[in-house]
Scaffold this motif. Structure first.
Motif: not given
Length: 416
Positions: A75-77, A379-381, A403-406
């Protein structure tokens, strides 16, 4: 987020307004059994490496610590929503600010389907009951249905601004709620349609009950309606003194659908008997009545609610960071689990008393509802977690973040 316990041991308020009760004999859902073995096809490799360098900002949330097993970074957003496929829990679908949704394998992050053509942020993305189809919906109201195995778009429709999207529990039927107050129901892929109209107040949240014959919908004006899906009318309307003082934000049903728990911006949560339309319990942090006005500065919005499946407990998550565990019948608060930032979503494990939360501080936490103690923190995001889901066995969670991540987190517990 269900519960097997029956809720008939609580006082019933006497002045509920009830419209008619409809007794359905059958809905004939005729489930389409389309998930005859989704084939492994050679799809484009995901390259599931997170771009950590892009997030080295001074307000970063300990991005150095990453407890996740896998990061999906296509993802870019911001990633707004995530769901697991119900048949196997092996596929995830995520929707984002980049106007796209992706179906991807949880084990390795490989993209199975890229859902394109949306005009706005994809805020809803859900699999059908048999995992053969996925529905994606954007904020502007464009809804698309895709066949996972063939990667084809098989249906699309445009409604008003979309509030929620949900599949029927045992049929190829899709439901949606919109800001004009309508609930829509379509047979897929024929597109045969039925609308359930109410006064012009946003249909802010909705849930099809496990019997597949009724749906419960919450509205911006504080009203709750129990809809008869076959007859097309409201079996019950909970409003006025019995309704909420502000917009509904969330609702959940117990395992057999006999009870629904609601949450509102007014800071109150109500327990409703779906057969009678009666409010049979109320939960609030101060043990008293909710604020008279939802616009009161003191009002503490409820963001997520859910039933424990194995104990007579409910959990309510508040914007101020409080996770409250209440006794289902007595409405007494058992435990108050405090977070340092607002809670976005909660989910009970299917077959335990563990309830998980995601938070604006970017952490995922597991709580033991029997003791109120924290069991684990992940944690991680580097930004807030906006949504998450846990598999049936409670062994992993998939998150969606700003943060644009899963990310996929392995949930390890001492008793496993």
């Amino acid at each position: 987020m269900d519960n097997n316990m029956q809720g008939n041991s609580v006082d019933v308020h006497g002045d509920e307004e009830i419209i008619e009760v409809i007794d359905l004999n059958d809905m004939d859902p005729e489930p389409d059994d389309l998930a005859d073995g989704l084939e492994d096809i050679d799809f484009e490799d995901d390259g599931n490496v997170g771009d950590d360098e892009a997030w080295e900002t001074e307000d970063e949330m300990e991005a150095e610590q990453d407890d996740s097993e896998l990061t999906f970074s296509k993802h870019k957003g911001s990633v707004f929503c995530v769901s697991l496929d119900p048949a196997t829990n092996s596929m995830a679908v995520t929707g984002g600010e980049d106007d796209k949704a992706y179906v991807w394998r949880v084990c390795d992050g490989e993209v199975l389907l890229e859902c394109t053509g949306h005009k706005d942020s994809v805020t809803c993305a859900v699999f059908s009951h048999d995992s053969s189809m996925v529905a994606t919906g954007d904020m502007g109201g464009l809804i698309k249905v895709w066949k996972v195995e063939t990667k084809e778009e098989i249906w699309s429709f445009e409604v008003g601004d979309l509030e929620w999207l949900e599949w029927h529990p045992c049929a190829a039927v899709l439901l949606a709620g919109t800001d004009d107050g309508n609930m829509w129901m379509w047979k897929i892929p024929s597109g045969e349609c039925k609308t359930f109209q109410s006064a012009a107040s946003q249909a802010t949240c909705g849930k099809v009950l496990p019997d597949g014959k009724r749906a419960v919908v919450g509205y911006e004006d504080g009203t709750v309606r129990v809809w008869d899906l076959k007859q097309g009318n409201a079996a019950h309307v909970i409003k006025g003194q019995d309704g909420h003082r502000g917009a509904l934000t969330c609702l959940s049903c117990n395992k057999d659908g006999s009870l629904v728990l609601t949450g509102s911006v007014d800071g109150g949560s109500k327990l409703i008997n779906t057969a009678t339309g009666k409010v049979v319990g109320e939960y609030s942090l101060d043990g008293g009545k909710v604020k008279a006005s939802p616009h009161d500065e003191e009002s503490n919005s409820i963001e997520s609610v859910g039933f424990c499946n194995i104990l007579p407990l409910v959990a309510v998550a508040y914007l101020d960071g409080t996770l409250a565990v209440y006794d289902l019948s007595t409405q007494v608060m058992r435990h108050r689990c405090q977070h340092e930032a607002g809670i976005v979503h909660l989910q009970w494990e299917d077959s335990s008393s563990v309830v998980s939360t995601c938070c604006l501080d970017g952490a995922l936490r597991l709580w033991d509802a029997r003791t109120g103690s924290i069991m684990a923190e992940y944690h991680g995001h580097s930004a807030e977690i906006l949504n998450f889901t846990i598999n049936r066995e409670g062994t992993f969670a998939v998150t969606a973040s700003g943060d644009n991540q899963s990310k996929v987190f392995c949930l390890q517990r001492p008793d496993r």
